[in-house]
Design a protein around this motif. Structure first.
Motif, PDB file in Angstrom:
ATOM      1  N   ASP A 280       8.450   2.486  -2.596  1.00  0.00           N
ATOM      2  CA  ASP A 280       7.434   1.536  -3.130  1.00  0.00           C
ATOM      3  C   ASP A 280       6.358   2.017  -4.033  1.00  0.00           C
ATOM      4  OD1 ASP A 280       5.742  -0.592  -3.186  1.00  0.00           O
ATOM      5  OD2 ASP A 280       5.732  -1.153  -1.307  1.00  0.00           O
ATOM      6  N   ASN A 281       6.253   1.429  -5.064  1.00  0.00           N
ATOM      7  CA  ASN A 281       5.268   1.583  -6.213  1.00  0.00           C
ATOM      8  C   ASN A 281       4.065   0.630  -6.261  1.00  0.00           C
ATOM      9  OD1 ASN A 281       5.931   4.385  -8.589  1.00  0.00           O
ATOM     10  ND2 ASN A 281       6.575   4.324  -6.638  1.00  0.00           N
ATOM     11  N   SER A 282       4.188  -0.199  -5.310  1.00  0.00           N
ATOM     12  CA  SER A 282       3.222  -1.490  -5.683  1.00  0.00           C
ATOM     13  C   SER A 282       1.582  -1.056  -5.646  1.00  0.00           C
ATOM     14  CB  SER A 282       3.421  -2.419  -4.614  1.00  0.00           C
ATOM     15  OG  SER A 282       3.362  -1.994  -3.315  1.00  0.00           O
ATOM     16  N   GLY A 283       0.720  -2.064  -5.880  1.00  0.00           N
ATOM     17  CA  GLY A 283      -0.589  -1.786  -5.883  1.00  0.00           C
ATOM     18  C   GLY A 283      -1.347  -1.216  -4.597  1.00  0.00           C
ATOM     19  N   SER A 284      -0.548  -1.839  -3.598  1.00  0.00           N
ATOM     20  CA  SER A 284      -1.353  -1.639  -2.151  1.00  0.00           C
ATOM     21  C   SER A 284      -1.038  -0.004  -2.041  1.00  0.00           C
ATOM     22  CB  SER A 284      -0.435  -2.498  -1.184  1.00  0.00           C
ATOM     23  OG  SER A 284       0.933  -2.241  -1.098  1.00  0.00           O
TER      24      SER A 284
ATOM     25  N   PHE B  85      10.240   0.988  -6.967  1.00  0.00           N
ATOM     26  CA  PHE B  85      10.128  -0.347  -7.214  1.00  0.00           C
ATOM     27  C   PHE B  85       8.590  -1.296  -6.958  1.00  0.00           C
ATOM     28  CE2 PHE B  85      10.602   0.457  -2.722  1.00  0.00           C
ATOM     29  CZ  PHE B  85      10.072  -0.849  -2.075  1.00  0.00           C
ATOM     30  N   THR B  86       8.491  -2.014  -7.776  1.00  0.00           N
ATOM     31  CA  THR B  86       7.372  -3.140  -7.702  1.00  0.00           C
ATOM     32  C   THR B  86       7.883  -4.335  -7.532  1.00  0.00           C
ATOM     33  OG1 THR B  86       7.203  -3.024 -10.160  1.00  0.00           O
ATOM     34  CG2 THR B  86       5.876  -1.541  -8.569  1.00  0.00           C
ATOM     35  N   GLY B  87       7.682  -5.095  -8.615  1.00  0.00           N
ATOM     36  CA  GLY B  87       8.491  -6.700  -8.938  1.00  0.00           C
ATOM     37  C   GLY B  87       9.643  -6.324  -9.505  1.00  0.00           C
TER      38      GLY B  87
ATOM     39  N   LEU C  84      11.299   3.943   1.308  1.00  0.00           N
ATOM     40  CA  LEU C  84      10.051   3.953   1.819  1.00  0.00           C
ATOM     41  C   LEU C  84       9.054   2.744   1.323  1.00  0.00           C
ATOM     42  CD1 LEU C  84       7.452   6.984   2.281  1.00  0.00           C
ATOM     43  CD2 LEU C  84       6.779   5.151   0.868  1.00  0.00           C
ATOM     44  N   SER C  85       8.216   2.078   2.101  1.00  0.00           N
ATOM     45  CA  SER C  85       7.461   0.867   1.622  1.00  0.00           C
ATOM     46  C   SER C  85       6.336   0.627   2.606  1.00  0.00           C
ATOM     47  CB  SER C  85       8.224  -0.299   1.370  1.00  0.00           C
ATOM     48  OG  SER C  85       7.386  -1.501   0.906  1.00  0.00           O
ATOM     49  N   ASP C  86       5.237  -0.109   1.962  1.00  0.00           N
ATOM     50  CA  ASP C  86       4.072  -0.354   2.796  1.00  0.00           C
ATOM     51  C   ASP C  86       4.077  -1.767   2.883  1.00  0.00           C
ATOM     52  OD1 ASP C  86       3.296  -1.008   0.319  1.00  0.00           O
ATOM     53  OD2 ASP C  86       1.202  -0.395   0.624  1.00  0.00           O
ATOM     54  N   ALA C  87       5.250  -2.709   2.357  1.00  0.00           N
ATOM     55  CA  ALA C  87       5.263  -3.910   2.603  1.00  0.00           C
ATOM     56  C   ALA C  87       6.224  -4.442   3.619  1.00  0.00           C
ATOM     57  CB  ALA C  87       5.652  -4.654   1.353  1.00  0.00           C
ATOM     58  N   ALA C  88       5.959  -5.856   4.112  1.00  0.00           N
ATOM     59  CA  ALA C  88       7.046  -6.136   4.969  1.00  0.00           C
ATOM     60  C   ALA C  88       8.345  -6.333   4.450  1.00  0.00           C
ATOM     61  CB  ALA C  88       6.430  -7.585   5.662  1.00  0.00           C
ATOM     62  N   MET C  89       9.400  -6.351   5.327  1.00  0.00           N
ATOM     63  CA  MET C  89      10.578  -6.457   4.903  1.00  0.00           C
ATOM     64  C   MET C  89      10.915  -8.164   4.598  1.00  0.00           C
ATOM     65  SD  MET C  89      12.490  -3.709   4.131  1.00  0.00           S
ATOM     66  CE  MET C  89      14.158  -4.219   4.366  1.00  0.00           C
TER      67      MET C  89
END
Length: 406
Positions: A110-114, A150-152, A206-211
């Motif tokens: 996960d490379n999103s802003g969060s 991954f982001t959007g 790996l991610s900090d977002a919900a699935m």
């Protein structure tokens, strides 16, 4: 052979008392894989079990299509068109040893802003990078590893490679920005690993977002998770967020046959890395050979379109070639005798020099010869070559070119 499966509902054992399947889900998909029969599944109407029908089609090498009263006839025509294709495939056994137990590892991060949020002394991205460096360094040298962010959208940062330096560079290039699309990330990782013929496949997600995905996409996600399980891809699902986000990761681990780890901080991520390394390092043996087939078919515009498929097959490798291969019957028989050439008077390698001339004039003879009276070959010029070549019959190395003037 192929099978067309048309249904408008679920298996009767799912939600009513009618007679349904007599075997369980795991046994069914095991038998489906062993059959090597592609299944073209068609779900009719809104009540069809899209998740299972997708999984059946994708696991067997067929296709899934959603049908209604308007398009059902057209869908059957397309299935008939697919089944009418015929291909002739020529397979050559590999000359080397089979791929054995080499591992293929996909890192989907996960490379999103969060990911820029702080967790103790590190931001989430810094903690992830540190853990990934440890993972890359600990993987076996023969493991093929890819990195994607991954982001959007999903970006490939490194295609499968054995180069740890390239993998470090890919990890260091990650930067947080944008949103998160879980469905695209799972689909991308699955497509990459499915297209790679290897007996041992691993996904580090790996991610900090919900699935979470849209309600209309839940069946598609569940089908992909089931396919991960069917194809034997071990997945380590890592959530960097406590609370409700964990439930989606636990569910993904259960449906995919993988494992879930809470990586809320740097230390927890390092423990997750050790979990993955333990599995990848485990000794395994597999004598199957990786096979890839590519065929070309006419596209809608008449131009050729390449279709590729791959898998593992229990095919013995061809015997290794000997270092000296005898002539075949087609090559004929050849006998060559080489005598050593004394180049003590020649120039040093890399230069050209005339051979020393005799003090007395050369005597003309009616039968010119490059040999002295004592029978010694006396070249007038020597050019070092140091070149070589070979074919199926012979291998020759030319050390020098000697010119004799008579």
């Amino acid at each position: 052979p192929a099978l067309v499966l048309f249904t408008d509902g679920f298996d009767a054992n799912y939600n009513d008392t009618g007679p349904g399947s007599t075997i369980g889900e795991e046994a069914f998909f095991k038998a489906l894989s062993a059959s090597s029969v592609p299944v073209y599944s068609i779900g009719f109407g809104a009540n069809a079990d899209e998740t299972t029908l997708r999984r059946i089609a994708e696991r067997s090498g067929g296709e899934y299509r959603a049908a209604d009263e308007k398009n059902v006839a057209d869908l059957f025509s397309k299935v008939a068109e697919s089944l009418s294709r015929e291909f002739e495939v020529l397979y050559r056994r590999p000359k080397g040893a089979p791929s054995g137990s080499k591992a293929v590892v996909a890192l989907m991060i996960d490379n999103s802003g969060s990911m820029s949020a702080s967790e103790g002394a590190f931001t989430r991205m810094e903690a992830a990078r540190s853990a990934l460096y440890r993972l890359v360094d600990g993987l076996p040298e023969e493991a093929a590893v890819s990195v994607a962010a991954f982001t959007g959208t999903v970006r490939s940062l490194q295609s499968p490679t054995h180069s740890k330096a390239s993998l470090h560079q890919a990890v260091s290039s990650m930067a947080p920005s944008g949103g998160t699309d879980i469905l695209k990330a799972v689909r991308s990782a699955l497509e990459e690993l499915s297209a790679t013929p290897a007996p041992r496949k691993y996904l580090f997600f790996l991610s900090d977002a919900a699935m979470n995905v849209a309600k209309s996409k839940e069946a598609e996600l569940d089908a992909m998770l089931g396919r991960i399980r069917d194809e034997g891809i071990f997945t380590l699902w890592i959530s960097m967020e406590k609370g409700t986000a964990e439930e989606g990761f636990k569910r993904a681990a259960a449906l995919s046959g993988g494992a879930y780890v809470l990586g809320e901080n740097h230390e927890a991520l390092l423990r997750a890395v050790e979990e993955m390394l333990k599995r990848v390092r485990a000794l395994a043996s597999d004598d199957r050979v990786a096979v890839e087939a590519v065929v070309k078919v006419p596209g809608d515009d008449g131009l050729p379109v390449a279709l590729a498929g791959s898998g593992l097959a229990s095919l013995p490798a061809m015997p290794k070639e000997e270092s000296q291969t005898p002539f075949s019957a087609r090559a004929g028989t050849l006998s060559i005798s080489f005598e050593p050439l004394d180049l003590s008077a020649a120039a040093r390698p890399g230069k050209e020099r005339d051979a020393p001339k005799k003090d007395v004039p050369r005597k003309e003879t009616t039968s010119p010869s490059a040999f002295s009276a004592a029978g010694v070959f006396a070249p007038s010029r020597v050019v070092p070559l140091g070149s070589s070549g070979r074919n199926d019959a012979v291998e020759i190395t030319a050390g020098a070119f000697a010119l004799a003037e008579s």
